[in-house]
Design a protein around this motif. Structure first.
Motif, PDB file in Angstrom:
ATOM      1  N   PHE A  11      12.925  53.834  59.864  1.00 42.81           N
ATOM      2  CA  PHE A  11      12.358  54.656  60.935  1.00 42.81           C
ATOM      3  C   PHE A  11      11.848  53.739  62.043  1.00 42.81           C
ATOM      4  O   PHE A  11      10.758  53.190  61.966  1.00 42.81           O
ATOM      5  N   HIS A  12      12.650  53.544  63.062  1.00 40.30           N
ATOM      6  CA  HIS A  12      12.228  52.715  64.192  1.00 40.30           C
ATOM      7  C   HIS A  12      12.840  53.276  65.477  1.00 40.30           C
ATOM      8  O   HIS A  12      13.678  52.618  66.118  1.00 40.30           O
ATOM      9  N   PRO A  13      12.417  54.488  65.861  1.00 38.79           N
ATOM     10  CA  PRO A  13      12.988  55.139  67.048  1.00 38.79           C
ATOM     11  C   PRO A  13      12.737  54.371  68.334  1.00 38.79           C
ATOM     12  O   PRO A  13      13.453  54.576  69.326  1.00 38.79           O
ATOM     13  N   TRP A  14      11.713  53.511  68.349  1.00 33.76           N
ATOM     14  CA  TRP A  14      11.415  52.722  69.550  1.00 33.76           C
ATOM     15  C   TRP A  14      12.571  51.792  69.927  1.00 33.76           C
ATOM     16  O   TRP A  14      12.693  51.395  71.084  1.00 33.76           O
ATOM     17  N   GLU A  15      13.427  51.477  68.956  1.00 35.91           N
ATOM     18  CA  GLU A  15      14.557  50.602  69.266  1.00 35.91           C
ATOM     19  C   GLU A  15      15.584  51.279  70.171  1.00 35.91           C
ATOM     20  O   GLU A  15      16.377  50.607  70.828  1.00 35.91           O
ATOM     21  N   SER A  16      15.547  52.610  70.224  1.00 40.22           N
ATOM     22  CA  SER A  16      16.497  53.306  71.080  1.00 40.22           C
ATOM     23  C   SER A  16      16.135  53.189  72.553  1.00 40.22           C
ATOM     24  O   SER A  16      16.896  53.614  73.425  1.00 40.22           O
ATOM     25  N   ALA A  17      14.983  52.578  72.859  1.00 44.66           N
ATOM     26  CA  ALA A  17      14.589  52.400  74.255  1.00 44.66           C
ATOM     27  C   ALA A  17      15.607  51.562  75.015  1.00 44.66           C
ATOM     28  O   ALA A  17      15.813  51.760  76.219  1.00 44.66           O
ATOM     29  N   ILE A  18      16.265  50.629  74.324  1.00 46.21           N
ATOM     30  CA  ILE A  18      17.256  49.782  74.976  1.00 46.21           C
ATOM     31  C   ILE A  18      18.455  50.598  75.444  1.00 46.21           C
ATOM     32  O   ILE A  18      19.224  50.164  76.307  1.00 46.21           O
ATOM     33  N   GLU A  19      18.606  51.803  74.900  1.00 47.03           N
ATOM     34  CA  GLU A  19      19.722  52.680  75.273  1.00 47.03           C
ATOM     35  C   GLU A  19      19.284  53.740  76.286  1.00 47.03           C
ATOM     36  O   GLU A  19      20.043  54.667  76.583  1.00 47.03           O
ATOM     37  N   THR A  20      18.066  53.624  76.795  1.00 44.74           N
ATOM     38  CA  THR A  20      17.534  54.571  77.774  1.00 44.74           C
ATOM     39  C   THR A  20      17.503  53.894  79.141  1.00 44.74           C
ATOM     40  O   THR A  20      16.604  53.080  79.409  1.00 44.74           O
ATOM     41  N   PRO A  21      18.466  54.174  80.020  1.00 40.02           N
ATOM     42  CA  PRO A  21      18.547  53.458  81.299  1.00 40.02           C
ATOM     43  C   PRO A  21      17.256  53.489  82.104  1.00 40.02           C
ATOM     44  O   PRO A  21      16.875  52.476  82.717  1.00 40.02           O
ATOM     45  N   ALA A  22      16.556  54.618  82.126  1.00 42.74           N
ATOM     46  CA  ALA A  22      15.338  54.711  82.921  1.00 42.74           C
ATOM     47  C   ALA A  22      14.252  53.783  82.386  1.00 42.74           C
ATOM     48  O   ALA A  22      13.498  53.172  83.156  1.00 42.74           O
ATOM     49  N   PHE A  23      14.151  53.664  81.052  1.00 43.51           N
ATOM     50  CA  PHE A  23      13.164  52.759  80.468  1.00 43.51           C
ATOM     51  C   PHE A  23      13.547  51.318  80.755  1.00 43.51           C
ATOM     52  O   PHE A  23      12.695  50.498  81.127  1.00 43.51           O
ATOM     53  N   VAL A  24      14.818  50.995  80.570  1.00 38.76           N
ATOM     54  CA  VAL A  24      15.284  49.629  80.834  1.00 38.76           C
ATOM     55  C   VAL A  24      14.990  49.248  82.284  1.00 38.76           C
ATOM     56  O   VAL A  24      14.529  48.135  82.563  1.00 38.76           O
ATOM     57  N   ALA A  25      15.227  50.179  83.208  1.00 38.31           N
ATOM     58  CA  ALA A  25      14.947  49.903  84.615  1.00 38.31           C
ATOM     59  C   ALA A  25      13.465  49.628  84.832  1.00 38.31           C
ATOM     60  O   ALA A  25      13.085  48.746  85.615  1.00 38.31           O
ATOM     61  N   SER A  26      12.598  50.373  84.130  1.00 36.21           N
ATOM     62  CA  SER A  26      11.157  50.193  84.323  1.00 36.21           C
ATOM     63  C   SER A  26      10.691  48.847  83.788  1.00 36.21           C
ATOM     64  O   SER A  26       9.891  48.162  84.435  1.00 36.21           O
ATOM     65  N   ILE A  27      11.191  48.432  82.631  1.00 39.27           N
ATOM     66  CA  ILE A  27      10.730  47.161  82.069  1.00 39.27           C
ATOM     67  C   ILE A  27      11.337  45.983  82.831  1.00 39.27           C
ATOM     68  O   ILE A  27      10.685  44.952  83.044  1.00 39.27           O
ATOM     69  N   GLU A  28      12.560  46.134  83.308  1.00 42.98           N
ATOM     70  CA  GLU A  28      13.172  45.063  84.102  1.00 42.98           C
ATOM     71  C   GLU A  28      12.429  44.881  85.423  1.00 42.98           C
ATOM     72  O   GLU A  28      12.282  43.760  85.908  1.00 42.98           O
ATOM     73  N   ARG A  29      11.948  45.981  85.997  1.00 43.24           N
ATOM     74  CA  ARG A  29      11.176  45.877  87.230  1.00 43.24           C
ATOM     75  C   ARG A  29       9.886  45.093  86.979  1.00 43.24           C
ATOM     76  O   ARG A  29       9.485  44.246  87.798  1.00 43.24           O
ATOM     77  N   LEU A  30       9.246  45.320  85.850  1.00 46.25           N
ATOM     78  CA  LEU A  30       8.027  44.591  85.522  1.00 46.25           C
ATOM     79  C   LEU A  30       8.317  43.114  85.287  1.00 46.25           C
ATOM     80  O   LEU A  30       7.528  42.245  85.696  1.00 46.25           O
ATOM     81  N   PHE A  31       9.442  42.817  84.634  1.00 49.49           N
ATOM     82  CA  PHE A  31       9.831  41.415  84.447  1.00 49.49           C
ATOM     83  C   PHE A  31      10.090  40.756  85.801  1.00 49.49           C
ATOM     84  O   PHE A  31       9.667  39.613  86.044  1.00 49.49           O
ATOM     85  N   ASP A  32      10.788  41.472  86.677  1.00 52.11           N
ATOM     86  CA  ASP A  32      11.075  40.935  88.015  1.00 52.11           C
ATOM     87  C   ASP A  32       9.773  40.565  88.726  1.00 52.11           C
ATOM     88  O   ASP A  32       9.665  39.503  89.348  1.00 52.11           O
ATOM     89  N   GLU A  33       8.788  41.452  88.645  1.00 50.94           N
ATOM     90  CA  GLU A  33       7.516  41.228  89.333  1.00 50.94           C
ATOM     91  C   GLU A  33       6.784  40.017  88.754  1.00 50.94           C
ATOM     92  O   GLU A  33       6.119  39.274  89.490  1.00 50.94           O
ATOM     93  N   ALA A  34       6.912  39.804  87.445  1.00 51.98           N
ATOM     94  CA  ALA A  34       6.254  38.662  86.807  1.00 51.98           C
ATOM     95  C   ALA A  34       6.926  37.343  87.182  1.00 51.98           C
ATOM     96  O   ALA A  34       6.311  36.271  87.025  1.00 51.98           O
ATOM     97  N   GLU A  35       8.139  37.419  87.689  1.00 54.28           N
ATOM     98  CA  GLU A  35       8.904  36.214  88.020  1.00 54.28           C
ATOM     99  C   GLU A  35       8.930  35.895  89.515  1.00 54.28           C
ATOM    100  O   GLU A  35       9.499  34.878  89.923  1.00 54.28           O
ATOM    101  N   VAL A  36       8.322  36.748  90.319  1.00 53.32           N
ATOM    102  CA  VAL A  36       8.356  36.562  91.773  1.00 53.32           C
ATOM    103  C   VAL A  36       7.786  35.198  92.157  1.00 53.32           C
ATOM    104  O   VAL A  36       6.719  34.789  91.676  1.00 53.32           O
ATOM    105  N   GLY A  37       8.526  34.498  93.007  1.00 54.36           N
ATOM    106  CA  GLY A  37       8.073  33.201  93.491  1.00 54.36           C
ATOM    107  C   GLY A  37       8.328  32.059  92.543  1.00 54.36           C
ATOM    108  O   GLY A  37       7.900  30.925  92.809  1.00 54.36           O
ATOM    109  N   ARG A  38       9.010  32.305  91.448  1.00 51.63           N
ATOM    110  CA  ARG A  38       9.282  31.248  90.466  1.00 51.63           C
ATOM    111  C   ARG A  38      10.781  31.129  90.242  1.00 51.63           C
ATOM    112  O   ARG A  38      11.551  32.048  90.518  1.00 51.63           O
TER     113      ARG A  38
END
Length: 204
Positions: A11-38
């Motif tokens: 039972f690990h439904p949280w793993e399906s987040a990688i298959e949710t485009p909207a979630f992936v977009a949200s976490i990638e945006r946060l990663f992008d922001e953490a990398e700004v200027g580097r």
């Protein structure tokens, strides 16, 4: 929440987040922001409750030096397979997020990621995890933390509020970044009604 039992029964439904485009977009945006200027390599990142290593692997692909921590050996086994398959470097540590230093996790992490561990802990465990994160995070660290809105859910994560985060992380500025856009598999979504939020924490 009993994560050992969850992985034992598959039972690990949280793993399906990688298959949710909207979630992936949200976490990638946060990663992008953490990398700004580097430029890569970006520095050290700590993936708390890494599970099968989905997001730790994604950070490693982007150029972070990642350490993933989890207390569940079966989850770490899945993470090792994922790391090997991706061909990236990622350190995996079996340890309790409430005692990171006791597990040998120490240093000055620039990014700390929690995609669902904190909100599944008891109040005492949450406070302990916050103290450990405070101890191993660098002066300019960013913490990205996912939490459900509070609700009675039996043995499932009860969620957490911004106010509780602020109480457990004194000296950190907590920002509610809004919904994660993750839609769980239908039975889980109906039963849990998670209404997930992203929070960003930065030292004040």
């Amino acid at each position: 929440m009993n994560y050992r039992l969850a992985y034992a029964v598959g039972f690990h439904p949280w793993e399906s987040a990688i298959e949710t485009p909207a979630f992936v977009a949200s976490i990638e945006r946060l990663f992008d922001e953490a990398e700004v200027g580097r430029d890569p390599p970006y520095g050290s990142a700590l993936d708390l409750g890494t599970g099968s290593g989905i997001w730790g692997v994604e950070l490693a692909k982007r150029g972070w030096q990642v350490t993933g921590v989890d207390i569940v050996e079966k989850a770490l086994g899945r993470a090792r397979d994922r790391v090997d398959e991706a061909g990236v470097e990622m350190e995996l540590v079996r340890g309790d997020v409430t005692d990171l230093r006791g597990a040998g996790v120490d240093g000055e992490y620039r990014l700390v990621l929690d995609t669902g561990t904190y909100h599944g802990l008891t109040s005492e465990q949450r406070a302990a995890m916050a103290r450990e994160v405070d101890a191993v995070a660098g002066d300019e660290a960013t913490v990205l933390l996912l939490a459900w809105e509070p609700k009675r859910r039996g043995p499932l994560p009860r969620g957490a509020t911004r106010e509780e985060l602020e109480a457990n992380f004194p000296g950190w500025e907590v920002t509610d970044l809004g919904r994660t856009n993750f839609t769980a598999p239908k039975p889980v979504e109906i039963l849990m009604k998670p209404n997930e939020h992203w929070y960003r924490l930065r030292r004040e």
